[in-house]
Design a protein around this motif. Structure first.
Motif, PDB file in Angstrom:
ATOM      1  N   GLU A 214      34.245  86.763 -43.937  1.00  0.00           N
ATOM      2  CA  GLU A 214      33.712  86.042 -45.032  1.00  0.00           C
ATOM      3  C   GLU A 214      33.811  84.579 -45.058  1.00  0.00           C
ATOM      4  OE1 GLU A 214      35.534  88.170 -48.505  1.00  0.00           O
ATOM      5  OE2 GLU A 214      36.593  89.224 -46.670  1.00  0.00           O
ATOM      6  N   PRO A 215      32.911  83.804 -45.394  1.00  0.00           N
ATOM      7  CA  PRO A 215      32.767  82.480 -45.306  1.00  0.00           C
ATOM      8  C   PRO A 215      33.839  82.012 -46.128  1.00  0.00           C
ATOM      9  CG  PRO A 215      30.556  83.276 -45.542  1.00  0.00           C
ATOM     10  CD  PRO A 215      31.469  84.410 -45.528  1.00  0.00           C
ATOM     11  N   GLU A 216      34.024  82.466 -47.517  1.00  0.00           N
ATOM     12  CA  GLU A 216      35.009  81.786 -48.475  1.00  0.00           C
ATOM     13  C   GLU A 216      36.345  81.771 -48.050  1.00  0.00           C
ATOM     14  OE1 GLU A 216      33.246  85.269 -50.330  1.00  0.00           O
ATOM     15  OE2 GLU A 216      32.581  83.919 -48.840  1.00  0.00           O
ATOM     16  N   ILE A 217      36.606  82.683 -47.252  1.00  0.00           N
ATOM     17  CA  ILE A 217      38.194  82.791 -46.454  1.00  0.00           C
ATOM     18  C   ILE A 217      38.209  81.950 -45.367  1.00  0.00           C
ATOM     19  CG2 ILE A 217      39.650  84.525 -45.070  1.00  0.00           C
ATOM     20  CD1 ILE A 217      39.376  85.288 -48.009  1.00  0.00           C
ATOM     21  N   ALA A 218      36.920  82.069 -44.599  1.00  0.00           N
ATOM     22  CA  ALA A 218      37.080  81.093 -43.346  1.00  0.00           C
ATOM     23  C   ALA A 218      37.077  79.313 -43.670  1.00  0.00           C
ATOM     24  CB  ALA A 218      35.748  81.110 -42.663  1.00  0.00           C
ATOM     25  N   HIS A 219      36.607  79.221 -44.837  1.00  0.00           N
ATOM     26  CA  HIS A 219      36.874  77.877 -45.606  1.00  0.00           C
ATOM     27  C   HIS A 219      37.993  77.233 -45.694  1.00  0.00           C
ATOM     28  CE1 HIS A 219      32.123  77.993 -46.290  1.00  0.00           C
ATOM     29  NE2 HIS A 219      32.299  77.230 -44.940  1.00  0.00           N
ATOM     30  N   ARG A 220      38.899  78.173 -45.933  1.00  0.00           N
ATOM     31  CA  ARG A 220      40.102  77.784 -46.313  1.00  0.00           C
ATOM     32  C   ARG A 220      41.014  77.274 -45.237  1.00  0.00           C
ATOM     33  NH1 ARG A 220      41.796  81.510 -50.989  1.00  0.00           N
ATOM     34  NH2 ARG A 220      43.856  80.751 -50.726  1.00  0.00           N
ATOM     35  N   ALA A 221      40.678  77.469 -44.000  1.00  0.00           N
ATOM     36  CA  ALA A 221      41.341  77.373 -42.718  1.00  0.00           C
ATOM     37  C   ALA A 221      41.144  75.868 -42.307  1.00  0.00           C
ATOM     38  CB  ALA A 221      41.104  78.186 -41.516  1.00  0.00           C
ATOM     39  N   ALA A 222      42.096  75.193 -41.512  1.00  0.00           N
ATOM     40  CA  ALA A 222      42.186  73.820 -40.992  1.00  0.00           C
ATOM     41  C   ALA A 222      40.830  73.687 -40.221  1.00  0.00           C
ATOM     42  CB  ALA A 222      43.354  73.332 -40.498  1.00  0.00           C
ATOM     43  N   ARG A 223      40.741  74.708 -39.548  1.00  0.00           N
ATOM     44  CA  ARG A 223      39.873  74.898 -38.476  1.00  0.00           C
ATOM     45  C   ARG A 223      39.060  76.030 -38.228  1.00  0.00           C
ATOM     46  NH1 ARG A 223      40.919  74.911 -32.747  1.00  0.00           N
ATOM     47  NH2 ARG A 223      42.994  75.300 -33.265  1.00  0.00           N
ATOM     48  N   THR A 224      37.709  76.049 -37.977  1.00  0.00           N
ATOM     49  CA  THR A 224      37.014  77.415 -38.005  1.00  0.00           C
ATOM     50  C   THR A 224      36.198  77.454 -36.536  1.00  0.00           C
ATOM     51  OG1 THR A 224      36.525  77.164 -40.136  1.00  0.00           O
ATOM     52  CG2 THR A 224      35.180  78.703 -38.794  1.00  0.00           C
ATOM     53  N   ILE A 225      36.447  78.430 -36.095  1.00  0.00           N
ATOM     54  CA  ILE A 225      35.582  79.006 -34.728  1.00  0.00           C
ATOM     55  C   ILE A 225      34.672  79.986 -35.098  1.00  0.00           C
ATOM     56  CG2 ILE A 225      35.973  79.875 -32.460  1.00  0.00           C
ATOM     57  CD1 ILE A 225      38.759  78.943 -32.511  1.00  0.00           C
ATOM     58  N   VAL A 226      33.512  79.668 -34.890  1.00  0.00           N
ATOM     59  CA  VAL A 226      32.364  80.637 -35.282  1.00  0.00           C
ATOM     60  C   VAL A 226      32.040  81.154 -33.787  1.00  0.00           C
ATOM     61  CG1 VAL A 226      30.046  80.768 -35.947  1.00  0.00           C
ATOM     62  CG2 VAL A 226      31.775  79.078 -36.913  1.00  0.00           C
ATOM     63  N   LEU A 227      32.005  82.489 -33.734  1.00  0.00           N
ATOM     64  CA  LEU A 227      31.445  83.445 -32.675  1.00  0.00           C
ATOM     65  C   LEU A 227      30.230  83.929 -32.967  1.00  0.00           C
ATOM     66  CD1 LEU A 227      34.628  85.801 -31.462  1.00  0.00           C
ATOM     67  CD2 LEU A 227      33.535  83.880 -30.233  1.00  0.00           C
ATOM     68  N   ARG A 228      29.343  83.839 -31.871  1.00  0.00           N
ATOM     69  CA  ARG A 228      28.194  84.551 -31.828  1.00  0.00           C
ATOM     70  C   ARG A 228      27.857  85.026 -30.401  1.00  0.00           C
ATOM     71  NH1 ARG A 228      24.801  80.423 -34.290  1.00  0.00           N
ATOM     72  NH2 ARG A 228      25.796  80.853 -36.328  1.00  0.00           N
ATOM     73  N   ASP A 229      27.849  86.379 -30.443  1.00  0.00           N
ATOM     74  CA  ASP A 229      27.073  86.938 -29.192  1.00  0.00           C
ATOM     75  C   ASP A 229      28.139  86.677 -28.127  1.00  0.00           C
ATOM     76  OD1 ASP A 229      25.212  88.093 -30.678  1.00  0.00           O
ATOM     77  OD2 ASP A 229      23.670  86.269 -29.933  1.00  0.00           O
ATOM     78  N   GLY A 230      29.345  86.667 -28.323  1.00  0.00           N
ATOM     79  CA  GLY A 230      30.403  86.644 -27.543  1.00  0.00           C
ATOM     80  C   GLY A 230      30.647  85.089 -26.852  1.00  0.00           C
ATOM     81  N   VAL A 231      30.174  84.100 -27.628  1.00  0.00           N
ATOM     82  CA  VAL A 231      30.407  82.766 -27.315  1.00  0.00           C
ATOM     83  C   VAL A 231      30.781  82.202 -28.332  1.00  0.00           C
ATOM     84  CG1 VAL A 231      29.284  82.730 -25.004  1.00  0.00           C
ATOM     85  CG2 VAL A 231      27.944  82.289 -27.176  1.00  0.00           C
ATOM     86  N   ILE A 232      31.245  80.948 -28.236  1.00  0.00           N
ATOM     87  CA  ILE A 232      31.623  80.215 -29.499  1.00  0.00           C
ATOM     88  C   ILE A 232      30.551  79.243 -29.656  1.00  0.00           C
ATOM     89  CG2 ILE A 232      33.037  78.165 -30.203  1.00  0.00           C
ATOM     90  CD1 ILE A 232      35.520  79.316 -28.654  1.00  0.00           C
ATOM     91  N   ALA A 233      30.039  79.467 -30.844  1.00  0.00           N
ATOM     92  CA  ALA A 233      28.735  78.674 -31.560  1.00  0.00           C
ATOM     93  C   ALA A 233      29.216  77.652 -32.195  1.00  0.00           C
ATOM     94  CB  ALA A 233      27.950  79.754 -32.461  1.00  0.00           C
ATOM     95  N   ASP A 234      30.503  77.457 -32.569  1.00  0.00           N
ATOM     96  CA  ASP A 234      30.719  76.105 -33.356  1.00  0.00           C
ATOM     97  C   ASP A 234      32.120  76.075 -33.240  1.00  0.00           C
ATOM     98  OD1 ASP A 234      30.551  74.077 -34.640  1.00  0.00           O
ATOM     99  OD2 ASP A 234      30.268  74.954 -36.700  1.00  0.00           O
ATOM    100  N   GLY A 235      32.937  74.918 -33.171  1.00  0.00           N
ATOM    101  CA  GLY A 235      34.280  74.410 -33.458  1.00  0.00           C
ATOM    102  C   GLY A 235      35.363  74.967 -32.382  1.00  0.00           C
ATOM    103  N   SER A 236      34.543  74.817 -30.999  1.00  0.00           N
ATOM    104  CA  SER A 236      35.510  75.247 -30.011  1.00  0.00           C
ATOM    105  C   SER A 236      36.944  74.280 -29.831  1.00  0.00           C
ATOM    106  CB  SER A 236      35.085  75.397 -28.665  1.00  0.00           C
ATOM    107  OG  SER A 236      34.271  74.302 -28.379  1.00  0.00           O
ATOM    108  N   SER A 237      36.573  72.889 -29.972  1.00  0.00           N
ATOM    109  CA  SER A 237      37.587  72.186 -29.874  1.00  0.00           C
ATOM    110  C   SER A 237      38.166  71.748 -31.238  1.00  0.00           C
ATOM    111  CB  SER A 237      37.006  70.818 -29.157  1.00  0.00           C
ATOM    112  OG  SER A 237      35.904  70.486 -29.909  1.00  0.00           O
TER     113      SER A 237
END
Lengths: 238, 398
Positions: A214-237
C-alpha cells in the motif's frame, strides 16, 4: 523520526549485499525470487519495502528476519554474515534482535494475551515472574492493560495486532519487521497500528522495516525501497 | 527454554486437546495395566506353588519314577512297598523318615453325600514325613497297613462335605464302592484349591495296602524321605540311590531334593510370568504406536505454531524437546494410571478369584520405565519432524 541516515559504521544494523535467493522447483526448474539486492538499515531507521505481489518482498522479509539464508550474497547483522551462523545462533539472533509483526497476527489461540506476549521470553533466561512483568508492561504500552487475560478470539483485529506488537517489543529488539501489518485491518485501525509502530520506533530507537503493497503506508516511512521482479527498482541507497 | 518451562508448555498443549490426550493415554494405560496385572497373577501362582512345596516341611527328598527328565512325561512306576522298608532300614536315626504313596481319584459316598476326591494310599509314616497333622481321631498305623484294614483319615474339606455338622469319627463311608471306616480327620492346610494345584484339604488317606487293592496295583507312585538336617540331605540321597540301585536300573528312578523341585517349578513359572508380561507388552507397544500417530497429527496441526515459535527464537532443540516432552507426559500419565488400575485389579483378582495375584516391585518399575521409554521412542519421530520444520514454510501454512 530520525531517518537513521548516519554515516558512521556503528549506526549500521543490517546490510544486504548483492543478495540472491533462488527457489528450486522440482529437479531442474529454478525460480529466482531475489536477483541481487543491496541496501542497509541503520539503528533507528524507518524503511518501507514496497512491491507488488511476486516482487520478492516476502523472500526479502524472510532473509532479513533470518528465517532463511540467501543463495548467494550476504545478509550481515551487526557485521556478522548470516550464512556463516549455525541454526541455533540464528534462533538466538531472532530472539534477541528481531521482533516480528505478521499480517495475520499469528497469535496462539489457546493462550491469553499476556501468555502470547511471554512467548519469545521463554526462549531466553529469566524467571517466570520477570517474564510476566515484562509482558504486562509491553501490553500496557500498546494500550491493552485491561485485556491481559483475554484470548485472541475475544479480541478485535486491531487489539490482536496490538498484542502481536507487544510480543514483538517485549524482547526490546533492535529491529521490528512488520509484514503487511495493516493488511487484515480496516483503514482507521490500520492508521492506529501504524501510529503505534511509529511511536515505538521513535521512542525506543528501534529500526522499523515495514513490508507493504500500500503506497499510503509506504509514504509514511523515512525511506522507501521499491522491489520489482526481484531487484530494487528505486531507493536502494539512503 | 528451561525444562520446567518446556513441561508447562507441553501440559498446556495436552490440556488444550483434553479428549484426544485422554484417548491417546488410554492405549498406554491398558498396556501398563495388563503388564502389572498379568505379572502379578504369574508371580502369585509362583509363590503359591513354591509355598505349597515348602509347606511339606524342609529337607525332603522326592523319589520319583523315571530319570528325572521333566520333558519325558509320566513314567510307569517300579516302586513297591518293600523299597520303602529297605530304605527305612538303611537310614539311621530320626524316627519315621520314609513314606510312600499311590495316588488316585475316587468317588466318596456317605449318608447321601457324594464327593470326588484325591485318594492317597499311604504308608503309616506319611503324615509324619510330609508334615500333615491330625485334628481329631487317630492316624493310620503299621497294623492298618499290614492287615490292609479299610480305615480312612479324611482331609478337612472332605470331612465337612461328607459329614456336614457331624463328627465323622467311627462312621462308615464308601470309597470307590468299598466300605471304609473313618478313624481320623486331618488338620486344615488352608490355601484352598487353585488352578495351579490340588486342594490339599479335599482328599482322603487310606493304608497303602488297602489302597493298592482299590486301585488294582502293587506299585507306589512316589517315595518321600525326610533328612534330619540340611547337611545330611546328600548323604540320605546316596543311601536311597544305593538301596534302589540294588533292584532298579538308574533310569527307573530319580531322587530329587525339595530345593531342586522348588527351583525347577519356580523357573517354569517365572518363564510363564515373562511370557504373560511379553504378551501384555505387545499391547503397550500398540499403545506407543498410537502415541506416535497422534503426535504426528499434533505436529501437522500445529505447524504454524512451530513456525511462529521458531520466528520468536525457539531453536530446533527447543521444539523437539517440547514435542518429546508432550509424548512422555502422555505415556507417563497413562503409565501411572495403568499402574494404579493394575494394582487395584490384582487385589480384586486375589480377593474374588481362586487365582492368587502378587504385585511385585519389578513389574511396577518395568511398567513405568517402559511407558516413559515408549513415549521417548515413539515421540522421537514426531518431535524431530517438528523441530526440523522450515519456519518460512511453517508460517506460510494456513
Amino acid at each position: 523520526m530520525s531517518g537513521g541516515v548516519a554515516a558512521d559504521a556503528s549506526a549500521l544494523l543490517l546490510e544486504a549485499i548483492d543478495v540472491v535467493r533462488t527457489y528450486r522447483l522440482g529437479r531442474d526448474v529454478e525460480v529466482p525470487a531475489l536477483r541481487g539486492v543491496s541496501f542497509q538499515v541503520d539503528h533507528g531507521d524507518y524503511v518501507a519495502i514496497v512491491g507488488s505481489s511476486g516482487s520478492g518482498k516476502s523472500t526479502l522479509l524472510n532473509l532479513l528476519g533470518v528465517l532463511d539464508r540467501p543463495t548467494s550474497g550476504q545478509v550481515r547483522y551487526d557485521g556478522r554474515d548470516v550464512r556463516e551462523l549455525p541454526d541455533a545462533e540464528l534462533a538466538r539472533l531472532r530472539n534477541q534482535r528481531i521482533g516480528f509483526v505478521f499480517q495475520s497476527f499469528h497469535l496462539l489461540p489457546r493462550l491469553t494475551a499476556v501468555d502470547n506476549v511471554i512467548l519469545p521470553l521463554v526462549y531466553r533466561p529469566g524467571t517466570k515472574r520477570e517474564r510476566r512483568e515484562r509482558a504486562e508492561a509491553a501490553l500496557a504500552a500498546v494500550g491493552l492493560a485491561d485485556r491481559m487475560a483475554h484470548r485472541p478470539g475475544e479480541l478485535s483485529g486491531g487489539q490482536q495486532q496490538r498484542v502481536a506488537i507487544a510480543r514483538a517489543l517485549v524482547t526490546e529488539p533492535a529491529l521490528v519487521l512488520a509484514d503487511e501489518p495493516t493488511g487484515n485491518l480496516d483503514t482507521t485501525t490500520g492508521e492506529d497500528i501504524m501510529a503505534l509502530l511509529e511511536s515505538i520506533q521513535a521512542e525506543q530507537d528501534t529500526a522499523l522495516v515495514v513490508i507493504t503493497h500500500e503506497p499510503e503506508i509506504a509514504h509514511r516511512a523515512a525511506r522507501t525501497i521499491v522491489l520489482r521482479d526481484g531487484v530494487i527498482a528505486d531507493g536502494s541507497s539512503p | 527454554m528451561s525444562a520446567r518451562e518446556a513441561f508447562r508448555v507441553a501440559m498446556q498443549a495436552l490440556i488444550a486437546n483434553r479428549l484426544r490426550s485422554a484417548l491417546t493415554t488410554l492405549g498406554v494405560l491398558i498396556g501398563v495395566m495388563s503388564v502389572v496385572l498379568l505379572v502379578a497373577i504369574g508371580q502369585g501362582a509362583r509363590s503359591e506353588i513354591t509355598g505349597a512345596i515348602e509347606g511339606l516341611g524342609s529337607n525332603l527328598l522326592f523319589v520319583l519314577p523315571g530319570d528325572g527328565d521333566f520333558g519325558g512325561g509320566p513314567r510307569r512306576s517300579s516302586f513297591v512297598l518293600d523299597d520303602v522298608e529297605r530304605i527305612d532300614r538303611e537310614l539311621l536315626g530320626g524316627g519315621t523318615r520314609v513314606a510312600g504313596y499311590t495316588i488316585g481319584s475316587e468317588v466318596l459316598q456317605a449318608e447321601g453325600e457324594r464327593l470326588t476326591a484325591t485318594v492317597l494310599a499311604v504308608t503309616a509314616g506319611y503324615p509324619a514325613v510330609l508334615s500333615r497333622e491330625l485334628a481329631r481321631g487317630q492316624g493310620l498305623t503299621e497294623s492298618d497297613v499290614v492287615t490292609a484294614r479299610r480305615v480312612a483319615v479324611l482331609g478337612a474339606t472332605t470331612a465337612e462335605t461328607l459329614f456336614p455338622g457331624q463328627d465323622p469319627i467311627g462312621r462308615t463311608m464308601a470309597i470307590g464302592g468299598v466300605r471304609y471306616r473313618v478313624v481320623g480327620v486331618l488338620a486344615r492346610v488352608g490355601g484352598g484349591g487353585s488352578p495351579f494345584g490340588p486342594d490339599q484339604d479335599r482328599n482322603v488317606l487310606v493304608p497303602i495296602t488297602s489302597g493298592q487293592r482299590l486301585f488294582g496295583t502293587d506299585r507306589l507312585d512316589a517315595i518321600f524321605v525326610r533328612a534330619t538336617a540340611t547337611q545330611t540331605v546328600e548323604a540320605d540321597r546316596a543311601v536311597v540311590r544305593r538301596v534302589l540301585a540294588q533292584r532298579l536300573d538308574a533310569e527307573e528312578f530319580s531322587v530329587i531334593s525339595q530345593d531342586e523341585i522348588i527351583g525347577v517349578v519356580g523357573d517354569i513359572l517365572q518363564i510363564l510370568t515373562l511370557v504373560l508380561a511379553a504378551i501384555a507388552g505387545i499391547s503397550l507397544l500398540v499403545g506407543g504406536v498410537g502415541v506416535s500417530n497422534i503426535m504426528l497429527v499434533s505436529v501437522s496441526e500445529r505447524t504454524r505454531e512451530i513456525g511462529l515459535r521458531k520466528a520468536l527464537g525457539a531453536r530446533t532443540r527447543d521444539i523437539t524437546r517440547q514435542f518429546l516432552l508432550e509424548a512422555i507426559v502422555l505415556t507417563g500419565i497413562g503409565g501411572a494410571i495403568g499402574l494404579a488400575l493394575g494394582i487395584a485389579g490384582a487385589q480384586l483378582v486375589a480377593a474374588l478369584a481362586p487365582v492368587p495375584a502378587e504385585v511385585t516391585g519389578w513389574s511396577i518399575a518395568l511398567a513405568l520405565g517402559v511407558s516413559v521409554a515408549v513415549g521417548l521412542v515413539f515421540g522421537v519421530l514426531p518431535a524431530r519432524r517438528a523441530g526440523q520444520l522450515d519456519p518460512v514454510a511453517a508460517l506460510r501454512r494456513d
